[in-house]
Design a protein around this motif. Sequence first.
Motif, PDB file in Angstrom:
ATOM      1  N   ARG A 221      -9.230  -1.939  -5.332  1.00 18.86           N
ATOM      2  CA  ARG A 221      -8.773  -0.555  -5.242  1.00 18.86           C
ATOM      3  C   ARG A 221      -7.306  -0.504  -4.813  1.00 18.86           C
ATOM      4  O   ARG A 221      -6.797  -1.382  -4.124  1.00 18.86           O
ATOM      5  CB  ARG A 221      -9.610   0.221  -4.195  1.00 18.86           C
ATOM      6  N   LEU A 222      -6.684   0.583  -5.240  1.00 18.82           N
ATOM      7  CA  LEU A 222      -5.311   0.885  -4.791  1.00 18.82           C
ATOM      8  C   LEU A 222      -5.307   2.331  -4.325  1.00 18.82           C
ATOM      9  O   LEU A 222      -5.603   3.247  -5.104  1.00 18.82           O
ATOM     10  CB  LEU A 222      -4.281   0.683  -5.920  1.00 18.82           C
ATOM     11  N   ASP A 223      -5.006   2.539  -3.047  1.00 18.85           N
ATOM     12  CA  ASP A 223      -5.000   3.874  -2.470  1.00 18.85           C
ATOM     13  C   ASP A 223      -3.610   4.205  -1.938  1.00 18.85           C
ATOM     14  O   ASP A 223      -2.911   3.354  -1.377  1.00 18.85           O
ATOM     15  CB  ASP A 223      -6.019   3.955  -1.324  1.00 18.85           C
ATOM     16  N   LYS A 224      -3.250   5.473  -2.112  1.00 16.75           N
ATOM     17  CA  LYS A 224      -1.973   5.959  -1.582  1.00 16.75           C
ATOM     18  C   LYS A 224      -2.254   6.730  -0.300  1.00 16.75           C
ATOM     19  O   LYS A 224      -2.991   7.723  -0.301  1.00 16.75           O
ATOM     20  CB  LYS A 224      -1.252   6.852  -2.598  1.00 16.75           C
ATOM     21  N   LEU A 225      -1.634   6.288   0.779  1.00 19.49           N
ATOM     22  CA  LEU A 225      -1.814   6.918   2.075  1.00 19.49           C
ATOM     23  C   LEU A 225      -0.517   7.619   2.449  1.00 19.49           C
ATOM     24  O   LEU A 225       0.526   6.970   2.668  1.00 19.49           O
ATOM     25  CB  LEU A 225      -2.181   5.874   3.138  1.00 19.49           C
ATOM     26  N   GLY A 226      -0.561   8.919   2.531  1.00 23.22           N
ATOM     27  CA  GLY A 226       0.657   9.658   2.865  1.00 23.22           C
ATOM     28  C   GLY A 226       1.615   9.684   1.679  1.00 23.22           C
ATOM     29  O   GLY A 226       1.223   9.613   0.516  1.00 23.22           O
ATOM     30  N   SER A 227       2.906   9.766   1.991  1.00 23.43           N
ATOM     31  CA  SER A 227       3.901   9.923   0.929  1.00 23.43           C
ATOM     32  C   SER A 227       4.474   8.596   0.472  1.00 23.43           C
ATOM     33  O   SER A 227       5.044   8.532  -0.625  1.00 23.43           O
ATOM     34  CB  SER A 227       5.060  10.808   1.416  1.00 23.43           C
ATOM     35  N   SER A 228       4.305   7.521   1.251  1.00 27.43           N
ATOM     36  CA  SER A 228       4.995   6.296   0.869  1.00 27.43           C
ATOM     37  C   SER A 228       4.181   5.030   1.111  1.00 27.43           C
ATOM     38  O   SER A 228       4.694   3.939   0.887  1.00 27.43           O
ATOM     39  CB  SER A 228       6.327   6.192   1.637  1.00 27.43           C
ATOM     40  N   THR A 229       2.935   5.122   1.531  1.00 30.18           N
ATOM     41  CA  THR A 229       2.148   3.934   1.852  1.00 30.18           C
ATOM     42  C   THR A 229       1.126   3.691   0.747  1.00 30.18           C
ATOM     43  O   THR A 229       0.386   4.610   0.355  1.00 30.18           O
ATOM     44  CB  THR A 229       1.420   4.104   3.196  1.00 30.18           C
TER      45      THR A 229
END
Length: 1192
Positions: A221-229
């Motif tokens: 999986r690839l998850d985006k946490l917040g605006s830049s993580t």
Amino acid sequence: MSCLPPHLPANYSRKGVVSAQRQVAVQEGPLYRTEGSHITIWCNVSGYQGPSEQNFQWSIYLPSAPEREVQIVSTMDSSFPYAIYTQRVRSGKIYVERVQGNSALLHITDLQARDAGEYECHTPNTDERYFGSYSAKMNLMVIPDSLQSTAVRHTLHRVEQDPLELTCEVATETLQHSHLSVAWLRQRGGEKPVEVIALSRDFVLQSSSDYAQRQSLGEVRLDKLGSSTFRLTVFHLQPSDQGEFYCEATEWIQDPDGSWYPMTRKRSEGTVVNVQPTDKEFTVRLETDKRLYTVGEPAEFRCILEGQNTPDRYFAVSWAFNSSLIASMGPNAVPVLNSEFTHREARGQLKVAKESDNVFVLKIYHLRQEDSGKYNCRVTEREKTVTGEFIDKESKRPKNIPIIVLPIKSSISVEVASNASVVLEGENLHLSCSIRTAGRPLGRFSVIWQLVDRQNRRSNIMWLDRDGTVQPGTSYWERSSFGGVQMEQVQPNSFSLGIFNSRREDEGQYECHVTEWVRAVDGEWQVVGERRASTLVSITALETGFAVTAISRTPGVTYSDSFDLQCIIKPHYPTRVPVSVTWRFQPVGTAEFHDLVTFTRDGGVQWGDRSSSFRTRTAIEKAESSNNVRLSISRASDTEAGKYQCVAELWRRNYNNSWTRLAERTSNLLEIRVLQPVTKLQVSKSKRTLTLVENRPIQLNCSVKSQTSQNSHFAVLWYVHKPSDADGKLILKTTHNSAFEYGTYAEEEGLRARLQFERHVSGGLFSLTVQRAEVSDSGSYYCHVEEWLLSPNYAWYKLAEEVSGRTEVTVKQPDSRLKLSQAQGNLSVLETRQVQLECVVLNRTSAASQLLVEWFVWKPNHPERETLARLSRDATFHYGEQAAKNNLKGRLHLESPSPGVYRLFIQNVAVQDSGTYSCRVEEWLPSPGGTWYRRAEDTAGQTAVQVMRPDAALQVDTVVPNATVSEKAAFQLDCSIVSRSSQDSRFAVAWYSLRTKAGGKRGSPGLEDGEEEGEEGEEEEEEDPTERTALLSVGPDAVFGPEGSPWEGRLRFQRLSPLLYRLTVLQASPRDTGNYSCRVEEWLPSPQKEWYRLTEEESAPIGIRVLDTSSTLQSIICSNDALFYFVFFYPFPIFGILIITILLVRFKSRNSSKNSDGKNGVPLLWIKEPHLNYSPTCLEPPVLSIHPGAID
């Protein structure tokens, strides 16, 4: 077939295809690129002539100087770059990559902020003429690279099946709209990185083949946490996951053409992950790209083995179809197929192979419909015994994969497009036939182009069979052989038809008929579908609206003027459509037209039989942008007067290079009248007064304000009028053909060498310069102008003449500006000193002048001035008469420390040098004839010089005590000088006896001073009741005068010091009683080394009393001998010794005094021979006397 590179524009045309005009295209801007990136900008040229390989030159216009071109790089000139780009070009950081002969890429490998600006791509002309565009521009914006991809670098140790989480920070500060893509990659050693999972710029998740199945199952999986993580999660690690994981971010920007460009890419720090395997378990999975196929398509099945250390283990693989064995493969990787699939493998339709230690493949290259079913693989691990045999151990197989093979069904669609729906006859017609398919093309295509004309007749133009062979139709065979019709497969699904030099019969409905073919399993081709599409094309005839008009803006012209005739052709035809134009002429008085000149259809010029008189004066020009023809006739004459007409013929070039005349049109008549010119000559009448100094040039101007023709020539005659003459006299004449003739005045006055004639570039201004003007050149000057024109028959004729206004010239000598300093001065100086006299020139008439400087003096009681010295113009120094009189020649000195400053020095001045001094300066100027004349003179201020002798400072001691002495004794008369005027002075000393004359006047014997004789002495004797008797005198030259008779033989002179004189009178007698004084004269040397008396001073009188001793003790002693000897004889030796001792001491001290006295040049007075007077019968002691005659 030929394909265009993907970076070239859609309107690109290949060499050999006729294009209307040259066109340069450059990549559309503005482009945004980051600093440090590698950028390419494409540029191509089309529609050109000349060599197939074109050259490219790149320049930039910087924002700081948008109008100034800065050259960057060229494909033809290594010296083309400017200095700021030379180093980068030489090092290969900027270069041009040639893609094709007419296409190139500009590469900038390390983009810098200063590279932002407007780029221009220029292609040097190789055409026969300029037509079209030769350059194109685009803007490049360079922005900072703000992309950042960061992650913490560390090492992780995990066990198989453990989860893994890694995070990465991705940020950018780009102001432009951009997209980001983020990918996680794994790298082991020197292997190529493997993409684990990535988020594309369109926010789509994707993985490489190694992780695609695990990603689809949610294992990765690839998850985006917040605006830049961005977080990577791998839920169940496998031994194959071991390696270095890092994050890679890419920033994308959309270019004006709609494509997305990766501006910059950044990689984060890596995390090393070590995966410890748990055991020797292995798993098997079966993969294929899809499960629905069409007959003839290829299919591939991959049996993937996953386990620990698989390269060191032995596995056997078997493939099955619907539970029937297809093939088996042992550890040696040699496949064994069953009989049913052996012949398919032999024909190359099927393949079983080991792709790697973990991947085994089954490939079916041409599926049949009966290949539908379930496929599977089985993997068995084998162990090798000591004997080398293999024994089976664990065996595993994945789930079956069913596939369905559908029969072939065509899904194509056809679309036809043309470059224009309405074209002009002769223009090129381009049609494209695009084939669209729902999936991958099944086989091959055959294409037929057909034309359905207005009568609905169908004809085959060209066709392309499935083997790629092109065949023209029957009616197009000949045109095709000449290249007039061409068909080409541009891309696998795109076909083009080009009809060049279209004709009227090419109008109609163009249809593209496409047939799809596939090869059956037995190798035969079969049709699976047909489609067709069409488009309508209309062709406009060339002669439609064809018309010709003749015009002229100058129906009436004068002799030698030019006139133009325009032949206007409508409509506006392209350059490929030739039009021939013929000008016809009917002279005045005739009724027949004849051909003058023809501009042929191939651009040539053909003159008529009766046009010989026109050829040298006629120019024919055809406009580049149209077929209009202009006839220009210069130097018009009567032979060009008449009626003109133009005839135009419209031509078409056929495909076989033959020509067809389509139409002919005749214009209206133009009548041209040729008139004689009317003079417009005007000469400036303005009057002028000119006053100048001689030796300057006299500038005379003759201005033609207007003239009849620009080709007019002028004859100019220059005159001067003197007040004494009735008419003006000719100075110089210049004819219309620029010949010079000197007039009588120039010859008489000798002006030839001083005249300079000039015709200015403007043509209407003539100048006569009289160099080195003289006073005699004064007068009234004017010019006489004649206008000459060249007739059409090349003969000159005088058209008009006019006289200019007069210039009154006055030549005078230069104004005198000579000025000397008028400062007055008074100088007082002592004799033997130096006097400085200064003569300062404050201003002069000319810097080229020469000066004569003279010094003179007015002596007291002399009214006339006397010349001291003279400095001539040639800097020669001369003495005046006064210098000879006063002995000044050796004492005068001249110097000039700076221009205009003259100093005269008189050295060792004397009293007779006193007077009033001044200087006179004459200024001389050169005349124009080269002789010198005196222009001015001036006298400077006077300086009064007084030369003085030193002030008298002589003082004689006036305080002298009186004395009383006995008879026969000696008395001293001291003369002490208290002060003197100069250290160089000498003294004359005299002693006097002062007696009162009898009856008020007492006399006394003796000699008077010789200097007291004369009238003055007589007057003094009358006035002074005292009688003066000289005892002794000593002159300044140390010469003694005679002794006074009463004292003769009794006087002794001594000079005790330079300022102390003593006179001793011996054997005093009562008659010596009286008053005495000394008189001192001070003498000084003059500058001429002569001695003169400066002053004199007399001391106060000294009273001397001498006692009478005749009845005293002396007589008693002298009468007794015993007493006499007791008193005088015995003490005498004692006193003698004492006196001798005293004399010796005094002698030594006077020797030292003699040395000091010599300093003033006065002879020392000293005792030459001492005399001892001894009297045994008297009481006087011995006397040491000095007589005047004993002095050296």
